[in-house]
Design a protein around this motif. Sequence first.
Motif, PDB file in Angstrom:
ATOM      1  N   TYR A  17       0.837  -1.198   0.000  1.00  0.00           N
ATOM      2  CA  TYR A  17       0.000   0.000   0.000  1.00  0.00           C
ATOM      3  C   TYR A  17       0.876   1.254   0.000  1.00  0.00           C
ATOM      4  O   TYR A  17       0.650   2.179  -0.785  1.00  0.00           O
ATOM      5  N   GLU A  18       1.877   1.270   0.869  1.00  0.00           N
ATOM      6  CA  GLU A  18       2.791   2.410   0.943  1.00  0.00           C
ATOM      7  C   GLU A  18       3.648   2.518  -0.314  1.00  0.00           C
ATOM      8  O   GLU A  18       3.873   3.618  -0.834  1.00  0.00           O
ATOM      9  N   LEU A  19       4.110   1.379  -0.817  1.00  0.00           N
ATOM     10  CA  LEU A  19       4.940   1.393  -2.017  1.00  0.00           C
ATOM     11  C   LEU A  19       4.169   1.890  -3.237  1.00  0.00           C
ATOM     12  O   LEU A  19       4.744   2.531  -4.127  1.00  0.00           O
ATOM     13  N   LEU A  20       2.876   1.598  -3.283  1.00  0.00           N
ATOM     14  CA  LEU A  20       2.045   2.112  -4.372  1.00  0.00           C
ATOM     15  C   LEU A  20       1.809   3.609  -4.241  1.00  0.00           C
ATOM     16  O   LEU A  20       1.496   4.269  -5.226  1.00  0.00           O
ATOM     17  N   GLY A  21       1.919   4.134  -3.032  1.00  0.00           N
ATOM     18  CA  GLY A  21       1.723   5.565  -2.811  1.00  0.00           C
ATOM     19  C   GLY A  21       0.508   5.907  -1.984  1.00  0.00           C
ATOM     20  O   GLY A  21       0.148   7.066  -1.841  1.00  0.00           O
ATOM     21  N   GLY A  22      -0.184   4.882  -1.444  1.00  0.00           N
ATOM     22  CA  GLY A  22      -1.311   5.137  -0.560  1.00  0.00           C
ATOM     23  C   GLY A  22      -2.657   5.131  -1.250  1.00  0.00           C
ATOM     24  O   GLY A  22      -2.850   4.529  -2.313  1.00  0.00           O
ATOM     25  N   ASP A  23      -3.588   5.845  -0.651  1.00  0.00           N
ATOM     26  CA  ASP A  23      -4.992   5.791  -1.033  1.00  0.00           C
ATOM     27  C   ASP A  23      -5.262   6.160  -2.495  1.00  0.00           C
ATOM     28  O   ASP A  23      -5.902   5.395  -3.211  1.00  0.00           O
ATOM     29  N   ALA A  24      -4.827   7.310  -2.925  1.00  0.00           N
ATOM     30  CA  ALA A  24      -5.159   7.778  -4.278  1.00  0.00           C
ATOM     31  C   ALA A  24      -4.635   6.837  -5.366  1.00  0.00           C
ATOM     32  O   ALA A  24      -5.375   6.512  -6.300  1.00  0.00           O
ATOM     33  N   PRO A  25      -3.392   6.355  -5.282  1.00  0.00           N
ATOM     34  CA  PRO A  25      -2.930   5.414  -6.305  1.00  0.00           C
ATOM     35  C   PRO A  25      -3.665   4.067  -6.279  1.00  0.00           C
ATOM     36  O   PRO A  25      -3.875   3.464  -7.337  1.00  0.00           O
ATOM     37  N   VAL A  26      -4.071   3.596  -5.106  1.00  0.00           N
ATOM     38  CA  VAL A  26      -4.841   2.347  -5.043  1.00  0.00           C
ATOM     39  C   VAL A  26      -6.190   2.567  -5.725  1.00  0.00           C
ATOM     40  O   VAL A  26      -6.637   1.730  -6.517  1.00  0.00           O
ATOM     41  N   ARG A  27      -6.829   3.687  -5.449  1.00  0.00           N
ATOM     42  CA  ARG A  27      -8.104   3.998  -6.103  1.00  0.00           C
ATOM     43  C   ARG A  27      -7.918   4.119  -7.614  1.00  0.00           C
ATOM     44  O   ARG A  27      -8.729   3.615  -8.390  1.00  0.00           O
ATOM     45  N   ALA A  28      -6.839   4.763  -8.041  1.00  0.00           N
ATOM     46  CA  ALA A  28      -6.570   4.923  -9.470  1.00  0.00           C
ATOM     47  C   ALA A  28      -6.351   3.569 -10.140  1.00  0.00           C
ATOM     48  O   ALA A  28      -6.812   3.344 -11.269  1.00  0.00           O
ATOM     49  N   LEU A  29      -5.674   2.655  -9.445  1.00  0.00           N
ATOM     50  CA  LEU A  29      -5.444   1.311  -9.985  1.00  0.00           C
ATOM     51  C   LEU A  29      -6.767   0.583 -10.181  1.00  0.00           C
ATOM     52  O   LEU A  29      -7.015  -0.011 -11.236  1.00  0.00           O
ATOM     53  N   VAL A  30      -7.615   0.632  -9.187  1.00  0.00           N
ATOM     54  CA  VAL A  30      -8.928  -0.030  -9.275  1.00  0.00           C
ATOM     55  C   VAL A  30      -9.763   0.603 -10.389  1.00  0.00           C
ATOM     56  O   VAL A  30     -10.375  -0.110 -11.194  1.00  0.00           O
ATOM     57  N   ASP A  31      -9.769   1.914 -10.448  1.00  0.00           N
ATOM     58  CA  ASP A  31     -10.561   2.582 -11.484  1.00  0.00           C
ATOM     59  C   ASP A  31     -10.049   2.237 -12.876  1.00  0.00           C
ATOM     60  O   ASP A  31     -10.848   1.968 -13.782  1.00  0.00           O
ATOM     61  N   ARG A  32      -8.730   2.213 -13.065  1.00  0.00           N
ATOM     62  CA  ARG A  32      -8.195   1.861 -14.387  1.00  0.00           C
ATOM     63  C   ARG A  32      -8.521   0.410 -14.721  1.00  0.00           C
ATOM     64  O   ARG A  32      -8.857   0.084 -15.866  1.00  0.00           O
ATOM     65  N   PHE A  33      -8.422  -0.475 -13.744  1.00  0.00           N
ATOM     66  CA  PHE A  33      -8.748  -1.885 -13.929  1.00  0.00           C
ATOM     67  C   PHE A  33     -10.176  -2.029 -14.473  1.00  0.00           C
ATOM     68  O   PHE A  33     -10.407  -2.702 -15.477  1.00  0.00           O
ATOM     69  N   TYR A  34     -11.142  -1.368 -13.826  1.00  0.00           N
ATOM     70  CA  TYR A  34     -12.528  -1.496 -14.273  1.00  0.00           C
ATOM     71  C   TYR A  34     -12.791  -0.740 -15.577  1.00  0.00           C
ATOM     72  O   TYR A  34     -13.611  -1.187 -16.388  1.00  0.00           O
ATOM     73  N   ASP A  35     -12.092   0.360 -15.803  1.00  0.00           N
ATOM     74  CA  ASP A  35     -12.213   1.044 -17.099  1.00  0.00           C
ATOM     75  C   ASP A  35     -11.759   0.125 -18.224  1.00  0.00           C
ATOM     76  O   ASP A  35     -12.433   0.006 -19.254  1.00  0.00           O
TER      77      ASP A  35
END
Length: 138
Positions: A17-35
């Motif tokens: 989670y920290e290596l990804l950059g925290g909340d916003a990058p995790v949300r961006a990953l999920v959003d791109r995945f579903y897009d």
Amino acid sequence: MTTPSDDQEVDNSPTAYELLGGDAPVRALVDRFYDLMDLEPAYVDLRHVHSPSLADARDKLYWFLSGWLGGPSLYIERFGHPRLRARHLPFSIGIKERDQWLACMMQAMNELEVEPNLAARLHQAFFQTADWMRNKGV
């Protein structure tokens, strides 16, 4: 307060989670995945497993990944233990769906430029989880 005994080590390494950059990058990953799932013909079988609206799935994956990656336990706070396999039993998940899920997530990680060693580590962990979710042979 407890302290580690001499034979216990404290792991101070950063979480995924920290290596990804925290909340916003995790949300961006999920959003791109579903897009991608919604847009790319390569993921059509995976898309058919989902309901017409992906909004609920987006939130649930984001909440789940947040805790699974070592961040806040957002999913558990809302729903309790994830019981992943039990929650996915109503859906037909075979090798094709597993592989499309993994490819879609890898594409999302690549597009968001997740550090390659972290992406490889996450891919391996995602594979183990996705393979465990299969409930049909093919």
